[in-house]
Scaffold this motif. Structure first.
Motif, PDB file in Angstrom:
ATOM      1  N   GLU A   1      -6.401  -6.995  -6.430  1.00 41.97           N
ATOM      2  CA  GLU A   1      -7.570  -5.910  -6.037  1.00 41.97           C
ATOM      3  C   GLU A   1      -8.830  -6.586  -5.733  1.00 41.97           C
ATOM      4  N   PRO A   2      -9.705  -6.115  -4.946  1.00 46.48           N
ATOM      5  CA  PRO A   2      -9.569  -4.911  -4.022  1.00 46.48           C
ATOM      6  C   PRO A   2      -8.753  -4.907  -2.941  1.00 46.48           C
ATOM      7  N   PRO A   3      -8.271  -4.092  -2.303  1.00 50.20           N
ATOM      8  CA  PRO A   3      -7.505  -4.271  -1.091  1.00 50.20           C
ATOM      9  C   PRO A   3      -8.320  -4.470   0.009  1.00 50.20           C
ATOM     10  N   VAL A   4      -7.701  -5.474   1.165  1.00 49.81           N
ATOM     11  CA  VAL A   4      -8.551  -6.055   2.054  1.00 49.81           C
ATOM     12  C   VAL A   4      -8.210  -4.840   3.381  1.00 49.81           C
ATOM     13  N   GLU A   5      -9.490  -4.491   4.090  1.00 50.28           N
ATOM     14  CA  GLU A   5      -9.337  -3.560   4.920  1.00 50.28           C
ATOM     15  C   GLU A   5      -8.461  -4.428   6.251  1.00 50.28           C
ATOM     16  N   SER A   6      -7.679  -3.506   6.602  1.00 46.70           N
ATOM     17  CA  SER A   6      -6.737  -4.191   7.697  1.00 46.70           C
ATOM     18  C   SER A   6      -6.119  -2.936   8.565  1.00 46.70           C
ATOM     19  N   SER A   7      -5.158  -3.129   9.165  1.00 46.08           N
ATOM     20  CA  SER A   7      -4.483  -2.086   9.881  1.00 46.08           C
ATOM     21  C   SER A   7      -3.207  -2.098   9.963  1.00 46.08           C
ATOM     22  N   TRP A   8      -2.405  -1.075  10.247  1.00 48.53           N
ATOM     23  CA  TRP A   8      -1.014  -1.111  10.293  1.00 48.53           C
ATOM     24  C   TRP A   8      -0.300  -1.943  11.418  1.00 48.53           C
ATOM     25  N   ARG A   9       0.635  -2.625  11.126  1.00 48.98           N
ATOM     26  CA  ARG A   9       1.110  -3.713  12.149  1.00 48.98           C
ATOM     27  C   ARG A   9       1.972  -3.153  13.159  1.00 48.98           C
ATOM     28  N   ALA A  10       1.299  -2.982  14.209  1.00 50.71           N
ATOM     29  CA  ALA A  10       1.810  -2.478  15.438  1.00 50.71           C
ATOM     30  C   ALA A  10       3.187  -3.193  16.037  1.00 50.71           C
ATOM     31  N   ASP A  11       3.282  -4.368  15.538  1.00 49.35           N
ATOM     32  CA  ASP A  11       4.651  -5.385  16.042  1.00 49.35           C
ATOM     33  C   ASP A  11       5.756  -4.856  15.158  1.00 49.35           C
ATOM     34  N   TRP A  12       5.881  -4.233  14.071  1.00 49.35           N
ATOM     35  CA  TRP A  12       6.814  -4.012  13.120  1.00 49.35           C
ATOM     36  C   TRP A  12       7.765  -2.863  14.006  1.00 49.35           C
ATOM     37  N   PRO A  13       9.158  -3.365  14.001  1.00 48.29           N
ATOM     38  CA  PRO A  13      10.272  -2.345  14.598  1.00 48.29           C
ATOM     39  C   PRO A  13      10.412  -1.108  13.888  1.00 48.29           C
ATOM     40  N   ARG A  14      10.635  -0.105  14.927  1.00 47.11           N
ATOM     41  CA  ARG A  14      11.190   1.200  14.701  1.00 47.11           C
ATOM     42  C   ARG A  14      12.479   1.350  14.707  1.00 47.11           C
ATOM     43  N   PHE A  15      13.102   2.472  14.112  1.00 43.18           N
ATOM     44  CA  PHE A  15      14.410   2.930  14.644  1.00 43.18           C
ATOM     45  C   PHE A  15      14.307   3.409  15.931  1.00 43.18           C
ATOM     46  N   THR A  16      15.333   3.281  16.614  1.00 43.86           N
ATOM     47  CA  THR A  16      15.511   3.927  18.086  1.00 43.86           C
ATOM     48  C   THR A  16      16.751   4.762  18.010  1.00 43.86           C
ATOM     49  N   PRO A  17      16.947   5.584  18.984  1.00 41.06           N
ATOM     50  CA  PRO A  17      18.381   6.380  19.213  1.00 41.06           C
ATOM     51  C   PRO A  17      19.360   5.575  19.609  1.00 41.06           C
ATOM     52  N   GLU A  18      19.317   4.431  19.653  1.00 39.40           N
ATOM     53  CA  GLU A  18      20.514   3.415  19.763  1.00 39.40           C
ATOM     54  C   GLU A  18      20.928   3.024  18.358  1.00 39.40           C
ATOM     55  N   ASP A  19      20.224   3.187  17.364  1.00 37.88           N
ATOM     56  CA  ASP A  19      20.389   2.638  15.933  1.00 37.88           C
ATOM     57  C   ASP A  19      21.303   3.673  15.275  1.00 37.88           C
ATOM     58  N   THR A  20      22.326   3.086  14.450  1.00 36.01           N
ATOM     59  CA  THR A  20      23.115   3.783  13.586  1.00 36.01           C
ATOM     60  C   THR A  20      22.612   3.915  12.339  1.00 36.01           C
ATOM     61  N   VAL A  21      22.222   5.258  12.038  1.00 32.77           N
ATOM     62  CA  VAL A  21      21.266   5.414  10.626  1.00 32.77           C
ATOM     63  C   VAL A  21      22.061   6.368   9.715  1.00 32.77           C
ATOM     64  N   ARG A  22      21.591   6.515   8.501  1.00 24.20           N
ATOM     65  CA  ARG A  22      21.782   7.507   7.442  1.00 24.20           C
ATOM     66  C   ARG A  22      20.579   8.268   6.939  1.00 24.20           C
ATOM     67  N   THR A  23      20.766   9.320   6.960  1.00 23.39           N
ATOM     68  CA  THR A  23      19.515  10.381   6.702  1.00 23.39           C
ATOM     69  C   THR A  23      19.741  11.142   5.450  1.00 23.39           C
ATOM     70  N   TYR A  24      18.657  10.818   4.660  1.00 23.40           N
ATOM     71  CA  TYR A  24      18.818  11.586   3.244  1.00 23.40           C
ATOM     72  C   TYR A  24      17.372  12.479   3.371  1.00 23.40           C
ATOM     73  N   THR A  25      17.911  14.052   3.237  1.00 21.25           N
ATOM     74  CA  THR A  25      16.755  15.031   3.401  1.00 21.25           C
ATOM     75  C   THR A  25      16.679  15.473   2.244  1.00 21.25           C
ATOM     76  N   ASP A  26      14.972  15.922   2.100  1.00 26.20           N
ATOM     77  CA  ASP A  26      14.532  16.632   1.150  1.00 26.20           C
ATOM     78  C   ASP A  26      14.700  16.048  -0.180  1.00 26.20           C
ATOM     79  N   LEU A  27      14.040  14.905  -0.435  1.00 25.62           N
ATOM     80  CA  LEU A  27      14.007  14.102  -1.708  1.00 25.62           C
ATOM     81  C   LEU A  27      13.614  14.864  -2.913  1.00 25.62           C
TER      82      LEU A  27
END
Length: 363
Positions: free
Chosen positions: A194-220
Motif C-alpha cells: 500500500e498505497p495502490p499506484v494509480e494505473s489503468s487496466w491493461r488494454a493488451d490483455w487477451p479476451r474470450f472470443t466466440p472461437e474459444d471453447t469455454v465453460r460458463t458458471y451462472t449466478d454464483l
C-alpha cells in the motif's frame, strides 16, 4: 470504468442474453435508461450491426427521428441512451431483437446468443438456442470451435480443487470484534503493498472470443455473478467458515502439457456504506504475494507476479479486488476477489478471466 461516459449508471433494470438495461443520470441530473450490449456479444460485428439497426428502427413516428437520446455503436461495449419517461425505455431495443428480457431481480444468465438476425430489420432471435440455466455445482457449456492448435480436453479436470490456490490467504482472523459491521478479516501471509499506484487496466490483455471453447458458471450462489473459464477447468462452491454471507468458488484446470492452473473467486458483502476507507481495509486482508497494488479505476485494484516460487517451481499469479453494485438500491455493496495462479508462461487464461469479470460487471 463505466462505458457510457458522461452518464452515471445507477442500477441495473433488467437483462437478457445479449445485454442489460440500466437506469442512469445525465450530467445535468435528468434520468435516462441505457441499453448496453454484452461485451462478448459485441465481439461479433453482426451483433453490433443488429443492435444499431434495432435502435435506429425505433423511430418516433411523429418526428421521424430515432427515439434514443444518444448512442455509441463503435465503442468496445456499444450502448444506447433513451429517455426515462413513462412506458418502455431502452429495453425496447432488446425486445425488438427478440430477446428474452427480464427484470433485474433475479438476474438473467448472461450467455452470448448463438446468432444475430440475418436482416437489419429486428425480428425474433434465438429460436432453439441452447441456453441452459444450471445450479451452481453444475455448468452451462457453450460449444464454440477451438481456435488453438490443440483442442482442449472435453473430459472434466480431475485435479483437486484444493490445489487451485498455491498461496491461500490465512483463515485466522485478527483479534478483536468485527469493525463497522465487517466480519473478522483474514490475516494474509503476503498482503499487497500500500498505497495502490494509480494505473489503468491493461488494454493488451487477451479476451474470450466466440472461437474459444469455454465453460460458463451462472449466478454464483445467488449473487448474480456469471463466470467464464476455459473448457479444461472445473469450478465448485466451497464454504466460508468465517462468514456465511461470503460466496467462494474454487476452480482448477490445466494449461499446456497438463500444468496446473486455477484459483478462486470470492464475493462477500461490503456493508453500507462501502466507503473508500472500508474498501481499503478489506483489500488489505487479501493475499497479493507482496506485490504493489495497481489502482485501475475508482473501485478496482490488481496485482500480478511472474516470479512466484511454489515448491521450487516458478509460477504466475494474478489477483484482482473490485467493488460492485450487487444490490437492488444501486449502491456499491459487494467485494469481488479473483485470485489465480498458473505456470510461468500461463498468464493468458488468467488475464482472460479477469477481463471478462471486469467487463461483465462494468467495473
Amino acid at each position: 470504468m463505466q462505458p457510457v461516459d458522461p452518464y452515471r449508471l445507477v442500477e441495473m433494470l433488467g437483462s437478457c442474453p445479449a445485454g442489460s438495461v440500466w437506469s442512469a443520470v445525465e450530467p445535468h441530473g435528468e434520468r435516462i435508461t441505457v441499453a448496453i450490449l454484452d461485451a462478448d456479444v459485441a465481439a461479433d460485428e453482426r451483433w453490433r450491426e443488429a443492435f444499431s439497426a434495432a435502435a435506429e428502427a425505433l423511430a418516433d413516428p411523429a418526428a421521424g427521428a430515432p427515439a434514443f437520446r444518444y448512442a455509441n455503436f463503435t465503442a468496445r461495449v456499444p450502448w444506447v441512451a433513451c429517455p426515462a419517461g413513462p412506458g418502455a425505455g431502452a429495453e425496447r431495443i432488446f425486445l425488438a431483437l427478440g430477446q428474452d428480457y427480464r427484470p433485474a431481480y433475479p438476474p438473467v444468465p448472461r450467455f452470448a446468443p448463438a446468432e444475430p438476425p440475418r436482416r437489419r430489420v429486428p425480428g425474433p432471435l434465438l429460436a432453439g438456442a441452447a441456453v441452459v440455466a444450471v445450479l451452481l455445482a453444475g455448468a452451462t457449456v457453450i460449444w464454440w470451435p477451438d481456435r488453438s492448435a490443440e483442442n482442449p480436453s472435453r473430459s472434466a479436470a480431475s485435479a483437486s480443487p484444493g490445489r487451485a490456490v498455491d498461496t491461500p490467504p490465512s483463515d485466522t482472523p485478527p483479534g478483536g470484534p468485527p469493525q463497522d459491521g465487517i466480519p473478522p478479516l483474514a490475516t494474509p501471509n503476503q498482503p499487497g503493498l500500500e498505497p495502490p499506484v494509480e494505473s489503468s487496466w491493461r488494454a493488451d490483455w487477451p479476451r474470450f472470443t466466440p472461437e474459444d471453447t469455454v465453460r460458463t458458471y451462472t449466478d454464483l450462489a445467488d449473487v448474480g455473478l456469471v463466470l467464464k473459464v476455459p473448457w479444461s477447468w472445473n469450478c465448485s462452491a466451497v464454504p466460508d467458515d468465517r462468514d456465511p454471507q461470503t460466496r467462494r468458488l474454487r476452480c482448477s484446470g490445466t494449461f499446456g502439457e497438463q500444468q496446473q492452473v486455477g484459483g478462486e473467486v470470492v464475493v462477500r458483502p461490503c456493508p453500507q456504506r462501502c466507503t473508500p476507507d472500508r474498501q481499503a481495509r478489506m483489500r488489505q486482508a487479501e493475499e497479493a504475494w507482496s506485490q504493489r497494488w495497481l489502482q485501475a479505476g475508482i473501485a478496482t485494484a490488481y496485482a500480478e507476479i511472474s516470479t512466484l516460487q511454489v515448491d521450487g517451481e516458478r509460477r504466475h499469479g494474478l489477483v484482482m479486488v473490485a467493488y460492485w453494485r450487487g444490490g437492488q438500491d444501486g449502491s456499491i455493496d459487494r467485494q469481488l476477489v479473483l485470485r489465480l495462479t498458473g505456470p510461468a508462461d500461463g498468464a493468458s487464461p488468467l488475464r482472460m478471466i479477469a477481463n471478462y469479470l471486469r467487463s461483465s460487471l462494468l467495473l
